[in-house]
Design an enzyme around this catalytic site. Structure first.
Site, PDB file in Angstrom:
ATOM      1  N   SER A   8      31.357  16.226 -26.596  1.00 35.23           N
ATOM      2  CA  SER A   8      32.757  15.749 -26.681  1.00 35.23           C
ATOM      3  C   SER A   8      33.694  16.614 -27.530  1.00 35.23           C
ATOM      4  O   SER A   8      34.878  16.309 -27.626  1.00 35.23           O
ATOM      5  CB  SER A   8      32.852  14.298 -27.210  1.00 35.23           C
ATOM      6  OG  SER A   8      32.507  13.377 -26.214  1.00 35.23           O
ATOM      7  N   THR A   9      33.185  17.685 -28.155  1.00 36.91           N
ATOM      8  CA  THR A   9      34.044  18.436 -29.084  1.00 36.91           C
ATOM      9  C   THR A   9      34.844  19.562 -28.428  1.00 36.91           C
ATOM     10  O   THR A   9      35.565  20.286 -29.116  1.00 36.91           O
ATOM     11  CB  THR A   9      33.230  19.040 -30.241  1.00 36.91           C
ATOM     12  OG1 THR A   9      32.322  20.011 -29.693  1.00 36.91           O
ATOM     13  CG2 THR A   9      32.478  17.976 -31.002  1.00 36.91           C
ATOM     14  N   GLY A  10      34.708  19.726 -27.113  1.00 36.73           N
ATOM     15  CA  GLY A  10      35.469  20.758 -26.417  1.00 36.73           C
ATOM     16  C   GLY A  10      36.651  20.117 -25.707  1.00 36.73           C
ATOM     17  O   GLY A  10      37.578  19.604 -26.336  1.00 36.73           O
ATOM     18  N   VAL A  62      30.377  23.733 -21.532  1.00 37.65           N
ATOM     19  CA  VAL A  62      28.917  23.819 -21.496  1.00 37.65           C
ATOM     20  C   VAL A  62      28.377  23.371 -20.136  1.00 37.65           C
ATOM     21  O   VAL A  62      27.376  23.897 -19.643  1.00 37.65           O
ATOM     22  CB  VAL A  62      28.308  23.038 -22.690  1.00 37.65           C
ATOM     23  CG1 VAL A  62      28.437  21.532 -22.547  1.00 37.65           C
ATOM     24  CG2 VAL A  62      26.855  23.439 -22.911  1.00 37.65           C
ATOM     25  N   ASP A  63      29.035  22.421 -19.521  1.00 31.76           N
ATOM     26  CA  ASP A  63      28.643  21.917 -18.205  1.00 31.76           C
ATOM     27  C   ASP A  63      28.665  23.056 -17.167  1.00 31.76           C
ATOM     28  O   ASP A  63      27.697  23.270 -16.417  1.00 31.76           O
ATOM     29  CB  ASP A  63      29.631  20.809 -17.816  1.00 31.76           C
ATOM     30  CG  ASP A  63      29.176  19.947 -16.663  1.00 31.76           C
ATOM     31  OD1 ASP A  63      28.045  20.135 -16.176  1.00 31.76           O
ATOM     32  OD2 ASP A  63      29.961  19.071 -16.243  1.00 31.76           O
TER      33      ASP A  63
HETATM   34  P1  ADP Z   1      33.193  18.024 -23.679  1.00 30.44           P
HETATM   35  O1  ADP Z   1      33.903  17.839 -22.365  1.00 30.44           O
HETATM   36  O2  ADP Z   1      32.092  17.000 -23.907  1.00 30.44           O
HETATM   37  O3  ADP Z   1      34.126  18.151 -24.838  1.00 30.44           O
HETATM   38  P2  ADP Z   1      32.768  20.935 -23.621  1.00 30.44           P
HETATM   39  O4  ADP Z   1      31.785  21.678 -22.802  1.00 30.44           O
HETATM   40  O5  ADP Z   1      34.211  21.170 -23.351  1.00 30.44           O
HETATM   41  O6  ADP Z   1      32.366  19.398 -23.503  1.00 30.44           O
HETATM   42  O7  ADP Z   1      32.499  21.253 -25.160  1.00 30.44           O
HETATM   43  C1  ADP Z   1      31.433  20.696 -25.896  1.00 30.44           C
HETATM   44  C2  ADP Z   1      30.929  21.725 -26.883  1.00 30.44           C
HETATM   45  O8  ADP Z   1      30.089  22.645 -26.204  1.00 30.44           O
HETATM   46  C3  ADP Z   1      31.999  22.542 -27.597  1.00 30.44           C
HETATM   47  O9  ADP Z   1      31.737  22.510 -28.996  1.00 30.44           O
HETATM   48  C4  ADP Z   1      31.803  23.944 -27.031  1.00 30.44           C
HETATM   49  O10 ADP Z   1      32.071  24.936 -28.020  1.00 30.44           O
HETATM   50  C5  ADP Z   1      30.325  23.928 -26.706  1.00 30.44           C
HETATM   51  N1  ADP Z   1      29.864  24.894 -25.697  1.00 30.44           N
HETATM   52  C6  ADP Z   1      30.537  25.482 -24.690  1.00 30.44           C
HETATM   53  N2  ADP Z   1      29.732  26.297 -23.980  1.00 30.44           N
HETATM   54  C7  ADP Z   1      28.496  26.229 -24.557  1.00 30.44           C
HETATM   55  C8  ADP Z   1      27.230  26.848 -24.325  1.00 30.44           C
HETATM   56  N3  ADP Z   1      27.069  27.707 -23.319  1.00 30.44           N
HETATM   57  N4  ADP Z   1      26.192  26.530 -25.142  1.00 30.44           N
HETATM   58  C9  ADP Z   1      26.347  25.653 -26.153  1.00 30.44           C
HETATM   59  N5  ADP Z   1      27.503  25.025 -26.434  1.00 30.44           N
HETATM   60  C10 ADP Z   1      28.575  25.319 -25.646  1.00 30.44           C
END
Ligand code: ADP
Length: 177
Positions: free
Chosen positions: A124-126, A33-34
């Site tokens: 944190s779920t990714g 998401v970042d």
């Molecule tokens: P972290 O490092 O905190 O785990 P991640 O980005 O890897 O963060 O994942 C966090 C969550 O964001 C996951 O559940 C992932 O499916 C979700 N995610 C990824 N891309 C997007 C997006 N564009 N919009 C909303 N949620 C997203």
């Protein structure tokens, strides 16, 4: 009365006062998401993140805290960057507490800025590996409790990227009413 809802969407498309970014401590972008938020917001976001002071070398936002920047090219006016815990099976209680702290920091920051609408990804779920169901439960319970005492927040959106996460959030929202 605050509305809490879950939707299935890409958080970068949401027209809310602030979207929350699941950032890392350095706040200079990453995957998931970042990466999506930085790509959609454009280089202005990165430039502002670089100006956020480091609390120690390599750390602009410690785990469980939050920082706010502009939203630049996003439909959202602001981005609240928070850092959730990296899941560790042997430190489950500490991980739970840190995730709660991250949600709390975002709600407090949004309230302090008098924001009315806020959208959260599943922090944190990714890449950070926090079990989805456990994280969603913490998210819903913590946010529902906190927004009751916020004078500005009217709407909270839990933004589920994976469609299968939507049913889970909807169930938790109904069960926590
Ligand atoms: P972290 O490092 O905190 O785990 P991640 O980005 O890897 O963060 O994942 C966090 C969550 O964001 C996951 O559940 C992932 O499916 C979700 N995610 C990824 N891309 C997007 C997006 N564009 N919009 C909303 N949620 C997203």
């Amino acid at each position: 009365m605050v509305t809490l809802e879950a939707i299935s969407a890409d958080i970068t498309t949401l027209s809310v006062d602030a979207i929350v970014n699941a950032a890392n401590p350095l706040m200079l972008g990453g995957g998931g998401v970042d990466g999506a938020i930085h790509a959609a917001a454009g280089p202005g976001l990165m430039a502002e993140c670089e100006r956020v002071p480091e609390t120690e070398p390599g750390v602009r936002c410690p785990t469980g805290e939050a920082r706010i920047t502009g939203g630049y090219l996003l439909p959202a006016r602001w981005v609240i960057h928070t850092v959730g815990p990296v899941w560790n099976d042997d430190l489950a209680a500490e991980c739970d507490a840190a995730l709660r702290a991250a949600y709390r920091a975002c709600v407090h920051l949004a309230s302090a800025r008098h924001l009315r609408s806020l959208a959260f990804p599943a922090i944190s779920t990714g890449a950070y590996g926090f079990p989805m169901e456990r994280a969603a439960h913490i998210a819903v319970i913590t946010v529902r409790q906190l927004v009751q005492s916020s004078i500005s927040i009217e709407r909270v959106v839990f933004c589920c990227f994976r469609p299968r996460d939507l049913a889970l959030y909807q169930h938790l929202l109904r069960a926590s009413r």
